[in-house]
Scaffold this active site. Sequence first.
Site, PDB file in Angstrom:
ATOM      1  N   LEU A  36       0.837  -1.196   0.000  1.00  0.00           N
ATOM      2  CA  LEU A  36       0.000   0.000   0.000  1.00  0.00           C
ATOM      3  C   LEU A  36       0.873   1.248   0.000  1.00  0.00           C
ATOM      4  O   LEU A  36       1.758   1.407   0.840  1.00  0.00           O
ATOM      5  CB  LEU A  36      -0.906  -0.006   1.243  1.00  0.00           C
ATOM      6  CG  LEU A  36      -1.851   1.189   1.378  1.00  0.00           C
ATOM      7  CD1 LEU A  36      -2.912   1.168   0.286  1.00  0.00           C
ATOM      8  CD2 LEU A  36      -2.494   1.207   2.768  1.00  0.00           C
ATOM      9  N   HIS A  37       0.613   2.147  -0.952  1.00  0.00           N
ATOM     10  CA  HIS A  37       1.408   3.365  -1.031  1.00  0.00           C
ATOM     11  C   HIS A  37       0.556   4.531  -1.505  1.00  0.00           C
ATOM     12  O   HIS A  37      -0.322   4.394  -2.350  1.00  0.00           O
ATOM     13  CB  HIS A  37       2.630   3.196  -1.945  1.00  0.00           C
ATOM     14  CG  HIS A  37       2.313   2.702  -3.321  1.00  0.00           C
ATOM     15  ND1 HIS A  37       2.110   1.373  -3.616  1.00  0.00           N
ATOM     16  CD2 HIS A  37       2.182   3.369  -4.511  1.00  0.00           C
ATOM     17  CE1 HIS A  37       1.870   1.230  -4.907  1.00  0.00           C
ATOM     18  NE2 HIS A  37       1.895   2.424  -5.474  1.00  0.00           N
ATOM     19  N   LEU A  38       0.839   5.674  -0.930  1.00  0.00           N
ATOM     20  CA  LEU A  38       0.151   6.928  -1.244  1.00  0.00           C
ATOM     21  C   LEU A  38       1.013   7.742  -2.203  1.00  0.00           C
ATOM     22  O   LEU A  38       2.208   7.918  -1.977  1.00  0.00           O
ATOM     23  CB  LEU A  38      -0.074   7.723   0.047  1.00  0.00           C
ATOM     24  CG  LEU A  38      -0.635   9.145  -0.099  1.00  0.00           C
ATOM     25  CD1 LEU A  38      -2.104   9.113  -0.514  1.00  0.00           C
ATOM     26  CD2 LEU A  38      -0.463   9.925   1.219  1.00  0.00           C
TER      27      LEU A  38
END
Length: 682
Positions: free
Chosen positions: A578-580
């Site tokens: 998960l990455h923003l």
Amino acid sequence: MEMEIDDTPKPKGEETKGKPIVVILVGAPGSGKSTFCEQVMASSTRPWVRICQDTIGNGKSGTKSQCLKSAASALNDGKSVFIDRCNLDREQRAEFVKLGNPNVDVHAIVLDLPAKLCISRSVKRTGHEGNLQGGKAAAVVNRMLQKKEFPKLSEGFTRITFCQNESDVQAAHNTYSALGPLDTLPNGSFGQKNPDAKIQLGIMRFLKKVEVPANTVSDANSIQSSVSHKNTEEKEPSYKGHDNISSFSGNASKELKEGENLAVCSSGDITKLYSEGGLRCNVIANAANWRLKPGGGGVNAAIFNAAGPALEVATKEQAQSLHPGKAVVVPLPSTSPLFSREGVTHVIHVLGPNMNQHRPNFLNNDYIKGCQILREAYTSLFEGFASIIRTQGKLAKVSNENLDSNPSGAQEVIEGANTKHSPNNDQKSKREHEHDYDRSKKCKGSQDEIGADIPESKIGKVDKNNDKIDGSMTKAWGSWAQALHKIAMHPQTHKDVVLEISDDVVVLNDLYPKARRHLLVLARSEGLDRLSDVSKDHLQLLKTMHNVGLKWVEKFLQEDASLIFRLGYHSVPSMRQLHLHVISQDFDSKNLKNKKHWNSFNTAFFLDSVDVLEEVSSHGKATLRDDESLLSMELRCHRCRSAHPNIPRLKSHISNCQAPFPPSLLQNSRLVLAPCNAGIDP
């Protein structure tokens, strides 16, 4: 090879006139048929006529019937005849043999010279009567040699002379040049060293065989993968070439099969090997065009038509174009008819040398370079095939040995098999791929695309709702797509690329930024591969990621107050963990190359962080827009929403566009800008 002229006394009445001879020359283009005729005719006292189909029509190419008519006329005039055609199979020779009768002998001269020599001559020559010269000649010669049939006396010949080298050719030349008007030659077959020998192979025989690790077969003993090629017949005397020499023969495939038991060559319709031929074939090779587009003809059109739109989409995810001598492996989605009907899991697109001056990388009749590129093409093809076998073999081996007893441990081993290199090496490898083609960062791990690589019977049942297998991740991410996960789990070993490390997140620059400022904020929580894994329990982590992103935005705005930022997630990420995304809205980057790059940040595919926070807080999960059609939408400016035909035109427009952003982006703090610009419509 020794030949003698029959000078026995002739019966009374035949002293003044010998028999005319029909000499049918048999040989591939470049074997020296025309040269042989011209040299004999220049030195012989016997009257000869050369019949050449390439010039029979008033100096232009004609028909077989014209050749037969002209030959019959010459024989009636008492002249001997050379039939200067390739005549490589019995059917092509049959009607010329019928010209023989008790008063006309029929000979054959077989110029069985090495294929490499014939191709070299054909490629290098200029001004050929039939325009068979340059690069396209190599493909034609090779195809002809695959179906050559040696002539036999039983066909109706009175004499056959075989020439396997230049010395043999010279001896035959001397014999026929010495024939006077009254001379005859002994009947029989001469010069064939081994009548049972197989027809020599074409140029493909000389290509380097790819060495495949010996343990490949044992590791992949449950995988029935094979490479198949569609062989096409070329009827003489058609010399029409192709833009690229990419209709690969079965010879190299046969070598690999015999050496390593990895590949099977099959004729027939390559798209119906199982439904019509009963052959289970997981991998097929496609003689592609450089743009990797459907259409054209032959194998390329047939494969794209049979596979449906899914293949074109999957191909674009891997590459936008292809250089001669290169190959690209494309996992075939299970939605493709070729997958569901025929069981094909992968298509390997491969591109041979380009002989079309209107296409990129034109060889300009450079035979040496052409052979090198062709060798590289086969090497790339078989290396791609071997990589599929190795990958599938490792996954199958891991699942068999580990999953039943230790699902979580097995998962770690599977991940290890997919990430043999460090993330830095993965990133380097990806950079090197960019040299050959524009590789989009599309997810390689959807169940549709590579689920066939891990049989469900081996690793468990798939829960279609949350993509889990027995509580573990099903998504068999490609090796390069594992890089972020490795960094998030072990940031201390990647300090050269990490900007910030905390207990909850890791911050780093995107390797291929799509704007002047483009950061990734990675969650350090195990099991959070993508936004669909997020629940209400992760709300605080999402807030932390958002706040860290805002902190870096503030730093960037202090350096350049004109920048405007968005923070958000991709509905379907290209990389595991998960990455923003924290990305400036100038989109001024050489890495922004195609429609998918643009639309992944400027359609509903991109979910604003503030909206994700609200949805998880209210409903316990984010509303995902995983419709991949969003990525293929028309290109529209993110400010004024005007449409543009391509990326260069779009970039030119957005560099000057001063229109305010759409109202939807101006609400709920979806855009972040410097305080000094807060009162100005961005």
